[in-house]
Design a protein around this motif. Structure first.
Motif, PDB file in Angstrom:
ATOM      1  N   THR A  79       0.792  -1.228   0.000  1.00  0.00           N
ATOM      2  CA  THR A  79       0.000   0.000   0.000  1.00  0.00           C
ATOM      3  C   THR A  79       0.826   1.281   0.000  1.00  0.00           C
ATOM      4  N   GLY A  80       2.055   1.212   0.469  1.00  0.00           N
ATOM      5  CA  GLY A  80       2.872   2.408   0.545  1.00  0.00           C
ATOM      6  C   GLY A  80       2.806   3.106   1.890  1.00  0.00           C
ATOM      7  N   PHE A  81       1.947   2.645   2.802  1.00  0.00           N
ATOM      8  CA  PHE A  81       1.907   3.230   4.143  1.00  0.00           C
ATOM      9  C   PHE A  81       1.816   2.113   5.177  1.00  0.00           C
ATOM     10  N   GLY A  82       2.301   2.413   6.367  1.00  0.00           N
ATOM     11  CA  GLY A  82       2.329   1.419   7.432  1.00  0.00           C
ATOM     12  C   GLY A  82       1.213   1.620   8.442  1.00  0.00           C
ATOM     13  N   LEU A  83       1.055   0.624   9.300  1.00  0.00           N
ATOM     14  CA  LEU A  83       0.055   0.656  10.356  1.00  0.00           C
ATOM     15  C   LEU A  83       0.777   0.634  11.703  1.00  0.00           C
ATOM     16  N   SER A  84       0.149   1.189  12.722  1.00  0.00           N
ATOM     17  CA  SER A  84       0.761   1.153  14.048  1.00  0.00           C
ATOM     18  C   SER A  84       0.338  -0.132  14.759  1.00  0.00           C
ATOM     19  N   ILE A  85       1.193  -0.595  15.646  1.00  0.00           N
ATOM     20  CA  ILE A  85       0.937  -1.828  16.402  1.00  0.00           C
ATOM     21  C   ILE A  85       0.686  -1.431  17.842  1.00  0.00           C
ATOM     22  N   LYS A  86      -0.500  -1.776  18.343  1.00  0.00           N
ATOM     23  CA  LYS A  86      -0.895  -1.389  19.700  1.00  0.00           C
ATOM     24  C   LYS A  86      -1.655  -2.532  20.358  1.00  0.00           C
ATOM     25  N   SER A  87      -1.825  -2.399  21.655  1.00  0.00           N
ATOM     26  CA  SER A  87      -2.682  -3.320  22.390  1.00  0.00           C
ATOM     27  C   SER A  87      -4.102  -2.766  22.282  1.00  0.00           C
ATOM     28  N   ALA A  88      -4.829  -3.202  21.274  1.00  0.00           N
ATOM     29  CA  ALA A  88      -6.151  -2.647  20.994  1.00  0.00           C
ATOM     30  C   ALA A  88      -7.100  -3.753  20.547  1.00  0.00           C
ATOM     31  N   SER A  89      -8.387  -3.454  20.657  1.00  0.00           N
ATOM     32  CA  SER A  89      -9.400  -4.407  20.200  1.00  0.00           C
ATOM     33  C   SER A  89     -10.096  -3.889  18.955  1.00  0.00           C
ATOM     34  N   GLU A  90      -9.430  -2.998  18.238  1.00  0.00           N
ATOM     35  CA  GLU A  90      -9.994  -2.437  17.012  1.00  0.00           C
ATOM     36  C   GLU A  90      -8.956  -2.522  15.904  1.00  0.00           C
ATOM     37  N   GLY A  91      -9.383  -2.290  14.680  1.00  0.00           N
ATOM     38  CA  GLY A  91      -8.475  -2.384  13.537  1.00  0.00           C
ATOM     39  C   GLY A  91      -8.323  -3.828  13.099  1.00  0.00           C
ATOM     40  N   ILE A  92      -7.094  -4.274  12.955  1.00  0.00           N
ATOM     41  CA  ILE A  92      -6.797  -5.662  12.574  1.00  0.00           C
ATOM     42  C   ILE A  92      -6.312  -6.363  13.835  1.00  0.00           C
ATOM     43  N   VAL A  93      -7.107  -7.289  14.347  1.00  0.00           N
ATOM     44  CA  VAL A  93      -6.836  -7.895  15.649  1.00  0.00           C
ATOM     45  C   VAL A  93      -6.554  -9.384  15.495  1.00  0.00           C
ATOM     46  N   PHE A  94      -5.478  -9.847  16.141  1.00  0.00           N
ATOM     47  CA  PHE A  94      -5.124 -11.276  16.180  1.00  0.00           C
ATOM     48  C   PHE A  94      -5.529 -11.821  17.545  1.00  0.00           C
ATOM     49  N   THR A  95      -6.214 -12.985  17.545  1.00  0.00           N
ATOM     50  CA  THR A  95      -6.649 -13.589  18.799  1.00  0.00           C
ATOM     51  C   THR A  95      -6.425 -15.092  18.771  1.00  0.00           C
ATOM     52  N   LEU A  96      -5.744 -15.601  19.805  1.00  0.00           N
ATOM     53  CA  LEU A  96      -5.611 -17.049  19.965  1.00  0.00           C
ATOM     54  C   LEU A  96      -6.848 -17.568  20.682  1.00  0.00           C
ATOM     55  N   VAL A  97      -7.440 -18.627  20.148  1.00  0.00           N
ATOM     56  CA  VAL A  97      -8.649 -19.227  20.711  1.00  0.00           C
ATOM     57  C   VAL A  97      -8.446 -20.735  20.810  1.00  0.00           C
ATOM     58  N   GLU A  98      -9.399 -21.416  21.376  1.00  0.00           N
ATOM     59  CA  GLU A  98      -9.368 -22.878  21.415  1.00  0.00           C
ATOM     60  C   GLU A  98     -10.607 -23.405  20.696  1.00  0.00           C
ATOM     61  N   GLU A  99     -10.441 -23.673  19.404  1.00  0.00           N
ATOM     62  CA  GLU A  99     -11.515 -24.233  18.582  1.00  0.00           C
ATOM     63  C   GLU A  99     -10.987 -25.484  17.915  1.00  0.00           C
ATOM     64  N   ASN A 100     -11.500 -26.633  18.328  1.00  0.00           N
ATOM     65  CA  ASN A 100     -10.999 -27.917  17.823  1.00  0.00           C
ATOM     66  C   ASN A 100     -11.125 -28.058  16.315  1.00  0.00           C
ATOM     67  N   ASP A 101     -12.169 -27.472  15.716  1.00  0.00           N
ATOM     68  CA  ASP A 101     -12.373 -27.652  14.278  1.00  0.00           C
ATOM     69  C   ASP A 101     -11.344 -26.900  13.431  1.00  0.00           C
ATOM     70  N   LEU A 102     -10.586 -25.972  14.015  1.00  0.00           N
ATOM     71  CA  LEU A 102      -9.564 -25.253  13.253  1.00  0.00           C
ATOM     72  C   LEU A 102      -8.256 -26.029  13.143  1.00  0.00           C
ATOM     73  N   GLY A 103      -7.986 -26.914  14.076  1.00  0.00           N
ATOM     74  CA  GLY A 103      -6.731 -27.659  14.050  1.00  0.00           C
ATOM     75  C   GLY A 103      -5.552 -26.738  14.351  1.00  0.00           C
ATOM     76  N   GLU A 104      -4.333 -27.220  14.061  1.00  0.00           N
ATOM     77  CA  GLU A 104      -3.135 -26.452  14.381  1.00  0.00           C
ATOM     78  C   GLU A 104      -2.874 -25.300  13.418  1.00  0.00           C
ATOM     79  N   GLU A 105      -3.265 -25.439  12.150  1.00  0.00           N
ATOM     80  CA  GLU A 105      -2.924 -24.428  11.155  1.00  0.00           C
ATOM     81  C   GLU A 105      -4.131 -23.677  10.616  1.00  0.00           C
ATOM     82  N   GLY A 106      -5.311 -23.989  11.100  1.00  0.00           N
ATOM     83  CA  GLY A 106      -6.513 -23.335  10.612  1.00  0.00           C
ATOM     84  C   GLY A 106      -6.710 -21.967  11.233  1.00  0.00           C
ATOM     85  N   TYR A 107      -7.594 -21.190  10.646  1.00  0.00           N
ATOM     86  CA  TYR A 107      -7.901 -19.855  11.137  1.00  0.00           C
ATOM     87  C   TYR A 107      -9.321 -19.495  10.748  1.00  0.00           C
ATOM     88  N   ARG A 108      -9.842 -18.500  11.436  1.00  0.00           N
ATOM     89  CA  ARG A 108     -11.117 -17.895  11.100  1.00  0.00           C
ATOM     90  C   ARG A 108     -10.863 -16.404  10.968  1.00  0.00           C
TER      91      ARG A 108
END
Length: 194
Positions: A79-108
């Motif tokens: 894109t030509g511009f960067g994003l800031s990295i913060k402890s936030a629950s908005e924007g682009i958020v990564f979350t570790l969960v425990e969902e058996n149907d995703l397996g080790e490499e799956g994602y939602r």
């Protein structure tokens, strides 16, 4: 170098032709994720990202911060511009969960007008979600705003092993070519080099 280009083209074209059989659409275009996800549902709206958009991660988790830095680097190249990295629950958020149907490499992944959530059981799953997110970005998204269509995706590998063979005994590859080959494999979610 010619072999590396040929292999890259072979990977891309094989994955492209393999994903062209579905008739599902996102807006006016077919979804452009390689390999094609197990499930997706397009949603109304567009998620707009600009310089004020943040990548929200737990800053005490060094692996999540590394993944956020990786996304930011790839996003900036596109894109030509960067994003800031913060402890936030908005924007682009990564979350570790425990969902058996995703397996080790799956994602939602859920992309809404308010942001993007990537859920996975492991860091590898988050990494695969990042790769799909990056593939959703338009190639011509340079400027002040990058937009992607809203969508819900659930995906995990269909096969236990997906790899490519790099024959270094018959063809010489420089260190940079081998690194580029491995990077391309990661972008398309391959699991190993033989």
């Amino acid at each position: 170098m010619k072999i590396l280009k040929f292999l890259s083209l072979l990977i891309f074209s094989g994955a492209l032709f393999g994903s062209c059989s579905s008739k599902d659409k996102v807006g006016d275009e077919q979804i452009r994720i390689i390999p094609f996800p197990n499930y997706y549902q397009s949603q109304p709206g567009v998620f707009e990202m600009d310089k004020n958009t943040v990548i929200g991660v737990d800053l005490s988790d060094t692996n999540m911060v590394s993944l956020a830095n990786y996304l930011n680097e790839k996003f900036m190249r596109t894109t030509g511009f960067g994003l800031s990295i913060k402890s936030a629950s908005e924007g682009i958020v990564f979350t570790l969960v425990e969902e058996n149907d995703l397996g080790e490499e799956g994602y939602r992944m859920s992309v809404t007008p308010d942001g993007t959530q990537i859920y996975a059981n492991t860091y590898h799953g988050i990494f695969n979600g990042i790769q799909s997110f990056l593939q959703l970005l338009p190639l011509d998204s340079t400027g002040d705003i990058a937009k992607i269509n809203c969508i819900d995706i659930s995906d995990k590998p269909r096969f236990a092993w997906r790899g490519l063979m790099l024959d270094v005994s018959r063809h010489f590859f420089t260190k940079q070519e081998v690194k580029r080959f491995i990077d391309l494999m990661a972008e398309y979610k391959y699991r190993g080099v033989l």
